[in-house]
Scaffold this motif. Structure first.
Motif, PDB file in Angstrom:
ATOM      1  N   PRO A   1      15.355  -1.578   2.077  1.00  0.00           N
ATOM      2  CA  PRO A   1      14.034  -0.931   2.061  1.00  0.00           C
ATOM      3  C   PRO A   1      13.971   0.195   1.032  1.00  0.00           C
ATOM      4  O   PRO A   1      14.958   0.892   0.808  1.00  0.00           O
ATOM      5  CB  PRO A   1      13.901  -0.386   3.493  1.00  0.00           C
ATOM      6  CG  PRO A   1      15.311  -0.152   3.929  1.00  0.00           C
ATOM      7  CD  PRO A   1      16.144  -1.217   3.266  1.00  0.00           C
ATOM      8  N   ASP A   2      12.815   0.351   0.402  1.00  0.00           N
ATOM      9  CA  ASP A   2      12.622   1.431  -0.557  1.00  0.00           C
ATOM     10  C   ASP A   2      12.329   2.763   0.127  1.00  0.00           C
ATOM     11  O   ASP A   2      12.409   3.815  -0.502  1.00  0.00           O
ATOM     12  CB  ASP A   2      11.465   1.103  -1.501  1.00  0.00           C
ATOM     13  CG  ASP A   2      11.865   0.080  -2.551  1.00  0.00           C
ATOM     14  OD1 ASP A   2      13.066  -0.014  -2.862  1.00  0.00           O
ATOM     15  OD2 ASP A   2      10.975  -0.628  -3.068  1.00  0.00           O
TER      16      ASP A   2
ATOM     17  N   THR B   1       0.823  -1.215   0.000  1.00  0.00           N
ATOM     18  CA  THR B   1       0.000   0.000   0.000  1.00  0.00           C
ATOM     19  C   THR B   1       0.853   1.260   0.000  1.00  0.00           C
ATOM     20  O   THR B   1       0.483   2.262  -0.614  1.00  0.00           O
ATOM     21  CB  THR B   1      -0.942   0.031   1.224  1.00  0.00           C
ATOM     22  OG1 THR B   1      -0.164  -0.095   2.422  1.00  0.00           O
ATOM     23  CG2 THR B   1      -1.952  -1.099   1.146  1.00  0.00           C
ATOM     24  N   SER B   2       2.015   1.229   0.651  1.00  0.00           N
ATOM     25  CA  SER B   2       2.860   2.423   0.762  1.00  0.00           C
ATOM     26  C   SER B   2       3.922   2.507  -0.326  1.00  0.00           C
ATOM     27  O   SER B   2       4.543   3.560  -0.519  1.00  0.00           O
ATOM     28  CB  SER B   2       3.569   2.435   2.123  1.00  0.00           C
ATOM     29  OG  SER B   2       4.493   1.349   2.217  1.00  0.00           O
ATOM     30  N   ASN B   3       4.157   1.400  -1.026  1.00  0.00           N
ATOM     31  CA  ASN B   3       5.244   1.281  -2.006  1.00  0.00           C
ATOM     32  C   ASN B   3       6.629   1.289  -1.354  1.00  0.00           C
ATOM     33  O   ASN B   3       7.638   1.361  -2.055  1.00  0.00           O
ATOM     34  CB  ASN B   3       5.177   2.382  -3.071  1.00  0.00           C
ATOM     35  CG  ASN B   3       4.055   2.142  -4.066  1.00  0.00           C
ATOM     36  OD1 ASN B   3       3.778   1.009  -4.424  1.00  0.00           O
ATOM     37  ND2 ASN B   3       3.408   3.207  -4.504  1.00  0.00           N
ATOM     38  N   ASN B   4       6.679   1.203  -0.040  1.00  0.00           N
ATOM     39  CA  ASN B   4       7.957   1.095   0.671  1.00  0.00           C
ATOM     40  C   ASN B   4       8.298  -0.384   0.851  1.00  0.00           C
ATOM     41  O   ASN B   4       8.297  -0.921   1.954  1.00  0.00           O
ATOM     42  CB  ASN B   4       7.888   1.804   2.021  1.00  0.00           C
ATOM     43  CG  ASN B   4       7.777   3.302   1.882  1.00  0.00           C
ATOM     44  OD1 ASN B   4       8.290   3.888   0.942  1.00  0.00           O
ATOM     45  ND2 ASN B   4       7.088   3.936   2.821  1.00  0.00           N
ATOM     46  N   PHE B   5       8.592  -1.023  -0.259  1.00  0.00           N
ATOM     47  CA  PHE B   5       8.910  -2.446  -0.230  1.00  0.00           C
ATOM     48  C   PHE B   5      10.260  -2.697   0.442  1.00  0.00           C
ATOM     49  O   PHE B   5      11.102  -1.803   0.513  1.00  0.00           O
ATOM     50  CB  PHE B   5       8.951  -3.017  -1.652  1.00  0.00           C
ATOM     51  CG  PHE B   5       7.636  -3.000  -2.364  1.00  0.00           C
ATOM     52  CD1 PHE B   5       6.701  -3.999  -2.133  1.00  0.00           C
ATOM     53  CD2 PHE B   5       7.329  -1.989  -3.265  1.00  0.00           C
ATOM     54  CE1 PHE B   5       5.483  -3.992  -2.789  1.00  0.00           C
ATOM     55  CE2 PHE B   5       6.114  -1.973  -3.932  1.00  0.00           C
ATOM     56  CZ  PHE B   5       5.183  -2.968  -3.694  1.00  0.00           C
ATOM     57  N   ILE B   6      10.440  -3.910   0.937  1.00  0.00           N
ATOM     58  CA  ILE B   6      11.745  -4.357   1.418  1.00  0.00           C
ATOM     59  C   ILE B   6      12.228  -5.401   0.424  1.00  0.00           C
ATOM     60  O   ILE B   6      11.661  -6.486   0.325  1.00  0.00           O
ATOM     61  CB  ILE B   6      11.657  -4.944   2.836  1.00  0.00           C
ATOM     62  CG1 ILE B   6      11.162  -3.880   3.821  1.00  0.00           C
ATOM     63  CG2 ILE B   6      13.030  -5.480   3.271  1.00  0.00           C
ATOM     64  CD1 ILE B   6      10.925  -4.404   5.223  1.00  0.00           C
ATOM     65  N   ASN B   7      13.253  -5.047  -0.341  1.00  0.00           N
ATOM     66  CA  ASN B   7      13.757  -5.908  -1.404  1.00  0.00           C
ATOM     67  C   ASN B   7      14.759  -6.908  -0.820  1.00  0.00           C
ATOM     68  O   ASN B   7      15.859  -6.531  -0.408  1.00  0.00           O
ATOM     69  CB  ASN B   7      14.414  -5.047  -2.484  1.00  0.00           C
ATOM     70  CG  ASN B   7      13.461  -3.991  -3.022  1.00  0.00           C
ATOM     71  OD1 ASN B   7      12.504  -4.304  -3.712  1.00  0.00           O
ATOM     72  ND2 ASN B   7      13.709  -2.727  -2.687  1.00  0.00           N
ATOM     73  N   VAL B   8      14.358  -8.150  -0.775  1.00  0.00           N
ATOM     74  CA  VAL B   8      15.101  -9.179  -0.048  1.00  0.00           C
ATOM     75  C   VAL B   8      16.271  -9.714  -0.872  1.00  0.00           C
ATOM     76  O   VAL B   8      16.096 -10.162  -2.005  1.00  0.00           O
ATOM     77  CB  VAL B   8      14.160 -10.324   0.364  1.00  0.00           C
ATOM     78  CG1 VAL B   8      14.940 -11.459   1.027  1.00  0.00           C
ATOM     79  CG2 VAL B   8      13.082  -9.796   1.308  1.00  0.00           C
ATOM     80  N   HIS B   9      17.460  -9.669  -0.285  1.00  0.00           N
ATOM     81  CA  HIS B   9      18.666 -10.195  -0.918  1.00  0.00           C
ATOM     82  C   HIS B   9      18.984 -11.611  -0.452  1.00  0.00           C
ATOM     83  O   HIS B   9      19.608 -12.375  -1.178  1.00  0.00           O
ATOM     84  CB  HIS B   9      19.863  -9.288  -0.607  1.00  0.00           C
ATOM     85  CG  HIS B   9      19.783  -7.949  -1.262  1.00  0.00           C
ATOM     86  ND1 HIS B   9      20.479  -7.621  -2.400  1.00  0.00           N
ATOM     87  CD2 HIS B   9      19.056  -6.837  -0.947  1.00  0.00           C
ATOM     88  CE1 HIS B   9      20.201  -6.374  -2.762  1.00  0.00           C
ATOM     89  NE2 HIS B   9      19.347  -5.881  -1.890  1.00  0.00           N
ATOM     90  N   ASP B  10      18.571 -11.936   0.762  1.00  0.00           N
ATOM     91  CA  ASP B  10      18.854 -13.258   1.310  1.00  0.00           C
ATOM     92  C   ASP B  10      17.880 -13.520   2.453  1.00  0.00           C
ATOM     93  O   ASP B  10      17.245 -12.584   2.974  1.00  0.00           O
ATOM     94  CB  ASP B  10      20.306 -13.329   1.813  1.00  0.00           C
ATOM     95  CG  ASP B  10      20.859 -14.741   1.810  1.00  0.00           C
ATOM     96  OD1 ASP B  10      20.066 -15.698   1.705  1.00  0.00           O
ATOM     97  OD2 ASP B  10      22.090 -14.897   1.910  1.00  0.00           O
ATOM     98  N   ILE B  11      17.756 -14.772   2.815  1.00  0.00           N
ATOM     99  CA  ILE B  11      16.888 -15.175   3.918  1.00  0.00           C
ATOM    100  C   ILE B  11      17.716 -16.068   4.842  1.00  0.00           C
ATOM    101  O   ILE B  11      18.436 -16.955   4.364  1.00  0.00           O
ATOM    102  CB  ILE B  11      15.643 -15.937   3.412  1.00  0.00           C
ATOM    103  CG1 ILE B  11      14.831 -15.061   2.448  1.00  0.00           C
ATOM    104  CG2 ILE B  11      14.773 -16.381   4.590  1.00  0.00           C
ATOM    105  CD1 ILE B  11      13.696 -15.798   1.762  1.00  0.00           C
TER     106      ILE B  11
END
Length: 289
Positions: free
Chosen positions: A146-147, A121-131
């Motif tokens: 984070p965006d 909803t906010s477009n503040n995605f967290i772009n995951v590099h690893d888990i």
């Protein structure tokens, strides 16, 4: 920017971005994975054997997680560059599988009984590099970039309330984060920069003096860099090297602040260079120049 150290972590490296998809929102070529309850259903084939093998590996990893009696595990989002702990939620098998495929941090909402992707909803995605999984395999870290602000309050992280402040009856300001030593130093330098227009009171500040005198600052960086090199040339002990490195880092961070830069920017650049030869990287700079 917050930070925390986690021990006994096991990396889950199962896919490159978009190679596996389990949501109708994500595709790779003509390959589409559809969500069906808690199962992954293969829809079409381009590289059938490769993707089927990957699907099997994902299932094996998810089977190894110790989900609670509701099928959930704690999921923590951490900034890949600063180490900041951004937020904590819960994830089920499907949320983790979706995160693997989309590379966007996805959680399970207990109140809505549904998946939700941070930033939808906010477009503040967290772009995951690893888990990462912890040593007991009952909690998860999404390590990503984070965006924008993570907290719904607009703060960079959801963790800004100091228990020590509460015990001392100090009101939470919403801008005090659990900082690492490096980020705490950066915060102090930024504070001194913000006070330049205010007459100095109390003890004299070396940081303030450097901020006001660019020639002095540059001469100190050159001086400290030379002293750092001497620790190698003159075979001084490692504690001396660490001390001189600290001086170089501090004075360089003051210059960075003057240029309105952040250590997070520097750390991101270093991360992006990890997979590149230093010789090739320097050669590319000359080509671009």
């Amino acid at each position: 920017m917050a930070s925390s150290q986690f021990h006994c972590l096991q990396s889950v490296r199962v896919s490159s971005p978009s190679r596996l998809s389990i949501s109708t929102s994500f595709y790779h070529g003509r390959v589409n994975f559809k969500r069906k309850s808690n199962c992954l259903v293969y829809a079409s084939t381009n590289n059938f054997n490769r993707d089927l093998h990957l699907q099997s590996k994902v299932k094996t990893v998810l089977d190894s997680v110790k989900w609670d009696d509701k099928g959930l595990a704690v999921a923590i989002a951490q900034n890949v560059d600063t180490g900041a702990i951004l937020m904590q939620g819960f994830a089920n098998r499907e949320a983790v599988a979706t995160t693997i495929s989309s590379r966007k941090a996805t959680f399970y909402s207990r109140s809505r009984s549904a998946l939700w992707t941070k930033g939808e909803t906010s477009n503040n995605f967290i772009n995951v590099h690893d888990i990462f999984l912890d040593c007991d395999r009952d909690s998860i870290i999404y390590l990503g970039k984070p965006d924008g602000p993570t907290c719904h309050t607009g703060a960079e992280t959801c963790y800004y309330t100091s228990v020590i402040d509460l015990l001392e009856d100090q009101q939470s300001r919403g801008d005090k984060f659990p900082l690492t030593t490096l980020n705490s130093l950066e915060s102090t330098i930024a504070k001194r920069k913000g006070e330049l227009e205010v007459p100095q009171s109390g003890k004299p500040s070396w940081t303030r003096r450097l901020l006001l005198d660019e020639k002095l600052l540059c001469s100190k960086i050159r001086e400290e860099a030379d002293e750092l090199c001497r620790t190698l040339e003159e075979n001084e002990d490692k504690s001396r090297t660490a001390s001189e490195m600290g001086d170089v880092l501090y004075h360089s961070m003051v210059l960075l602040a003057l240029k309105d830069g952040k250590m997070e920017d520097v750390l991101e650049i270093l991360r992006r260079r990890f997979s590149q030869s230093g010789i090739e990287e320097k050669r590319s700079r000359k080509t671009q120049g």
